[in-house]
Design an enzyme around this catalytic site. Structure first.
Site, PDB file in Angstrom:
ATOM      1  N   GLU A   1      49.991  43.528  54.699  1.00 45.42           N
ATOM      2  CA  GLU A   1      50.825  44.012  53.609  1.00 45.42           C
ATOM      3  C   GLU A   1      50.018  44.822  52.602  1.00 45.42           C
ATOM      4  O   GLU A   1      50.473  45.866  52.111  1.00 45.42           O
ATOM      5  CB  GLU A   1      51.487  42.813  52.916  1.00 45.42           C
ATOM      6  CG  GLU A   1      52.817  43.139  52.273  1.00 45.42           C
ATOM      7  CD  GLU A   1      53.690  41.921  52.180  1.00 45.42           C
ATOM      8  OE1 GLU A   1      54.776  41.905  52.787  1.00 45.42           O
ATOM      9  OE2 GLU A   1      53.294  40.960  51.487  1.00 45.42           O
TER      10      GLU A   1
ATOM     11  N   GLU B   1      49.351  48.104  54.193  1.00 45.48           N
ATOM     12  CA  GLU B   1      50.544  48.955  54.180  1.00 45.48           C
ATOM     13  C   GLU B   1      50.772  49.550  52.794  1.00 45.48           C
ATOM     14  O   GLU B   1      51.120  50.730  52.660  1.00 45.48           O
ATOM     15  CB  GLU B   1      51.768  48.149  54.621  1.00 45.48           C
ATOM     16  CG  GLU B   1      53.040  48.973  54.687  1.00 45.48           C
ATOM     17  CD  GLU B   1      54.261  48.174  55.127  1.00 45.48           C
ATOM     18  OE1 GLU B   1      55.339  48.784  55.259  1.00 45.48           O
ATOM     19  OE2 GLU B   1      54.125  46.955  55.333  1.00 45.48           O
TER      20      GLU B   1
ATOM     21  N   CYS C   1      58.461  38.381  53.121  1.00 44.12           N
ATOM     22  CA  CYS C   1      58.380  37.060  53.745  1.00 44.12           C
ATOM     23  C   CYS C   1      59.605  36.190  53.677  1.00 44.12           C
ATOM     24  O   CYS C   1      59.606  35.131  54.262  1.00 44.12           O
ATOM     25  CB  CYS C   1      57.262  36.240  53.177  1.00 44.12           C
ATOM     26  SG  CYS C   1      56.420  36.758  51.884  1.00 44.12           S
TER      27      CYS C   1
ATOM     28  N   SER D   1      58.564  46.178  53.127  1.00 43.26           N
ATOM     29  CA  SER D   1      57.410  46.174  54.022  1.00 43.26           C
ATOM     30  C   SER D   1      57.882  45.856  55.437  1.00 43.26           C
ATOM     31  O   SER D   1      58.825  45.087  55.629  1.00 43.26           O
ATOM     32  CB  SER D   1      56.401  45.119  53.564  1.00 43.26           C
ATOM     33  OG  SER D   1      55.474  44.820  54.580  1.00 43.26           O
TER      34      SER D   1
ATOM     35  N   LYS E   1      65.055  30.384  57.735  1.00 38.95           N
ATOM     36  CA  LYS E   1      64.024  30.547  58.769  1.00 38.95           C
ATOM     37  C   LYS E   1      64.570  30.199  60.156  1.00 38.95           C
ATOM     38  O   LYS E   1      64.078  30.708  61.168  1.00 38.95           O
ATOM     39  CB  LYS E   1      62.816  29.666  58.457  1.00 38.95           C
ATOM     40  CG  LYS E   1      62.039  30.052  57.215  1.00 38.95           C
ATOM     41  CD  LYS E   1      61.282  31.343  57.397  1.00 38.95           C
ATOM     42  CE  LYS E   1      60.430  31.669  56.186  1.00 38.95           C
ATOM     43  NZ  LYS E   1      59.792  33.002  56.291  1.00 38.95           N
TER      44      LYS E   1
ATOM     45  N   GLU F   1      66.222  33.318  61.200  1.00 36.07           N
ATOM     46  CA  GLU F   1      65.194  34.347  61.392  1.00 36.07           C
ATOM     47  C   GLU F   1      64.512  34.198  62.746  1.00 36.07           C
ATOM     48  O   GLU F   1      64.276  35.186  63.458  1.00 36.07           O
ATOM     49  CB  GLU F   1      64.149  34.263  60.280  1.00 36.07           C
ATOM     50  CG  GLU F   1      63.042  35.303  60.411  1.00 36.07           C
ATOM     51  CD  GLU F   1      61.896  35.066  59.460  1.00 36.07           C
ATOM     52  OE1 GLU F   1      61.214  36.037  59.103  1.00 36.07           O
ATOM     53  OE2 GLU F   1      61.662  33.890  59.075  1.00 36.07           O
TER      54      GLU F   1
ATOM     55  N   GLU G   1      64.797  40.959  67.490  1.00 39.27           N
ATOM     56  CA  GLU G   1      63.674  41.881  67.323  1.00 39.27           C
ATOM     57  C   GLU G   1      62.358  41.158  67.059  1.00 39.27           C
ATOM     58  O   GLU G   1      61.290  41.761  67.116  1.00 39.27           O
ATOM     59  CB  GLU G   1      63.958  42.882  66.193  1.00 39.27           C
ATOM     60  CG  GLU G   1      63.981  42.309  64.789  1.00 39.27           C
ATOM     61  CD  GLU G   1      65.339  41.793  64.374  1.00 39.27           C
ATOM     62  OE1 GLU G   1      65.567  41.633  63.162  1.00 39.27           O
ATOM     63  OE2 GLU G   1      66.190  41.533  65.262  1.00 39.27           O
TER      64      GLU G   1
ATOM     65  N   CYS H   1      60.040  29.615  47.413  1.00 35.18           N
ATOM     66  CA  CYS H   1      60.128  28.632  48.500  1.00 35.18           C
ATOM     67  C   CYS H   1      60.094  27.191  48.002  1.00 35.18           C
ATOM     68  O   CYS H   1      60.633  26.298  48.658  1.00 35.18           O
ATOM     69  CB  CYS H   1      58.989  28.858  49.496  1.00 35.18           C
ATOM     70  SG  CYS H   1      59.027  30.488  50.276  1.00 35.18           S
TER      71      CYS H   1
END
Length: 582
Positions: free
Chosen positions: A287, A290, A307, A327, A366, A369, A374, A511
């Site tokens: 990150e 990037e 995230c 990102s 999650k 996810e 993908e 979180c």
């Protein structure tokens, strides 16, 4: 100007309180308990669920013929209140008995057994039988999503989930459906959850008093994997788990139990016990690279950290025109799964098909996810099973593990080494702070002596700060809670705010306040204690910058090449897609 006070009497106790507060608030100040069910006071968000639908908090007012709900009735000068009269007690009991008359009698097998507020209230009010027998609702359970189960038969119309979904998170998924006896809460036209724009943040689950909304339970899949001798089962633990799971075993909020976690997981039979913090350090390597690449090559700014899967789905549905700013980095636990089934599998000579990756996460999203197509590699799911903090706590109790008194141990290597930068991923502002620790040193070539960017910390819903890097003033925006994220993104879209980088966390507090964490019932102090513990864990680390992690440096040298390079991009980055807003 001082607030006006009024004189009231509650249960023969005279007191002065500010005018316009409710009877319930006044009673709380006097340490007088009035039971509630639909009431939900989110002090930090300045929101109260004001439906007064359950009528459990009814009290008696002198001079008033009818009982009144304490949660919405404001105090008045000279008011005389009885919370403990026989009339009030009987009314409360009848209100709960009527709720139970339309409730499934399946407490033994219910996901919220012993965590159910309706169940606890029935016990408190001495209700041991269902007096009222009659017709009950019969709706199909909604198992359509990979994250949330909706059981309308257990909905008591408290409307807490609506407050969270519509006012706090501004997703607008949940609302009342139908009229009269058959009214329940769900998506428009009662479509399956998976067909809606739900982000699966799980905040509705976190406030639901019954099991009308729960996470999809995956604990049985973990036990099955551990029982299979042909599988190599590895586990990773997110940073927010270590400061919250102790609450399930009677420990104070914010108790750090990192070492006990590692010991407990080995006793459960996992073949390798790793730390998601390792992958958080890996995420920062990508990150930060990037971000620097975007700055130096005229890329899209601001860059949004990546995230949190709930805000990813939020931006896909709500702001599809802005999908060029996030990102492209996968989230840490997905990166971990990728590395486990490539680098780790190669080092141990294990067929990736035999590796099962289990993630213990504070987050319900999650689960969804991990099922995104993908996020696969050579037809392998990066992460096979996700369990929440609550699910993991239940597994520890099921195994009879005395978690509170476990000795400490370390995580395994090579995927268990971590720095302080990775730990702070667990709280709002932590990801961007961790990224800046690395970006600063890479962009300046100088050592960052004070690694704590305190101007980025706090619990305000939207925060901003400026960090000087060489001759560049890097402007940072931070939001937690999707309602705040919406406001921040709208300002960026409309040109009202300019930033270089943004961090968004879907859950209030980040979180540590995730939808899969131990229930804190809107108590901001619990979340603050978890946050402080996260920062304490960071300070106690020898290494506090992600690019100093020796196992991360070894991973790049042996396998990935350079950060943000070709192989790293192939394995550790992803893409997003515009989704309909339903």
């Amino acid at each position: 100007m001082s607030e006006k006070l009024v004189h009231i009497t509650i249960n023969d106790q005279e007191m002065q309180v500010p005018e316009k507060i409710t009877i319930l608030e006044a009673a709380n100040r006097a340490n007088i308990r009035i039971p509630t069910l639909c009431h939900l006071d989110l002090h930090d968000l300045k929101l109260v669920n004001k439906t007064a639908s359950c009528r459990v908090c009814t009290v008696e007012l002198k001079g008033r013929n009818s009982l009144v709900p304490a949660c919405v009735t404001q105090v008045d000068e000279g008011m005389i209140i009885r919370t403990d009269s026989l009339r009030a007690i009987n009314a409360r009991r009848i209100a709960v008995e009527l709720l139970l008359s339309n409730h499934p009698n399946e407490c033994f097998t219910c996901p919220k057994n012993l965590d159910c507020e309706l169940q606890a209230l029935a016990k408190e009010l001495g209700i041991h039988e269902i007096k009222w027998q009659g017709e009950k609702m019969h709706y199909e359970k909604d198992f359509s999503s990979d994250a949330i189960v909706k059981d309308p038969n257990k909905c008591i119309m408290c409307r807490r989930c609506e407050t969270m979904c519509n006012e706090v998170q501004t997703c607008g998924i949940l609302s009342a459906l139908g009229r009269g006896f058959g009214t329940v809460v769900g998506p428009a036209f009662n479509i399956p959850m998976v067909e809606s724009s739900c982000t699966y943040c799980g905040q509705c689950v976190a406030v639901c008093p019954t099991a009308a909304l729960t996470e999809v339970n995956h604990t049985h899949r973990v036990w099955e994997a551990l029982s299979n001798p042909n599988k190599h089962v590895v586990v990773q633990v997110a940073p927010a788990i270590r400061v919250a799971i102790g609450e399930l075993f009677g420990m104070e909020p914010g108790t750090i139990v990192t070492g006990q976690l590692a010991t407990a997981l080995r006793r459960m039979g996992f073949d390798a016990v790793f730390d998601t913090d390792f992958a958080a350090d890996l995420t920062i390597m990508e990150e930060a690279s990037e971000f620097i690449h975007r700055v130096e090559h005229g890329g899209t700014l601001p860059m949004l950290t990546s995230c949190c899967p709930a805000w990813v789905k939020f931006i896909e549905h709500q702001f599809p025109e802005m999908l060029d700013i996030p990102s492209t980095c996968k989230s840490p636990h997905i990166m971990f799964g990728t590395i486990a089934k490539t680098y780790y599998a190669d080092k141990l000579g294990i067929d990736p098909d035999k590796i099962v990756v289990v993630s213990i996460m504070p987050c319900i999203a999650k689960k969804a996810e991990a099922a995104r197509p993908e996020l696969t590699k050579d037809h392998h799911n990066n992460v096979d099973i996700v369990v929440t903090t609550r699910e993991f706590g239940a597994m520890l109790k099921e195994a009879g593990i005395d978690f509170k008194n476990l000795p400490e141990s370390d995580f395994d290597n090579p995927l268990g080494e971590s720095t302080g930068a990775s730990v702070i991923f667990g709280t709002t502002g932590g990801v961007i702070e961790a990224a800046l620790r690395t970006a600063y040193e890479w962009m300046t070539g100088e050592e960052l002596k004070n690694v704590e960017f305190t101007q980025l910390r706090g619990m305000e819903g939207i925060r901003e700060g400026t960090v000087k890097i060489k001759d560049m003033d890097v402007k940072i925006g931070i939001a937690h809670g999707l309602g705040n994220a919406r406001r921040l993104l709208e300002d960026i879209r409309d040109g009202k705010s300019q930033y270089h980088a943004i961090e968004i966390m879907a859950c209030p507090g980040g979180c540590i306040g995730g939808g899969g964490q131990p229930y804190h019932h809107g108590n901001e102090e619990v979340v603050k204690k978890r946050q402080q513990a996260i920062y304490n864990e960071d300070r106690n680390k020898t290494l506090r910058k992600s690019h100093e992690n020796p196992e991360i440096l070894k991973l790049y040298k042996e396998y990935l090449g350079k950060p943000y390079g070709e192989k790293a991009h192939e394995l550790l980055h992803t893409h997003y897609e515009a989704r309909d807003r339903i």
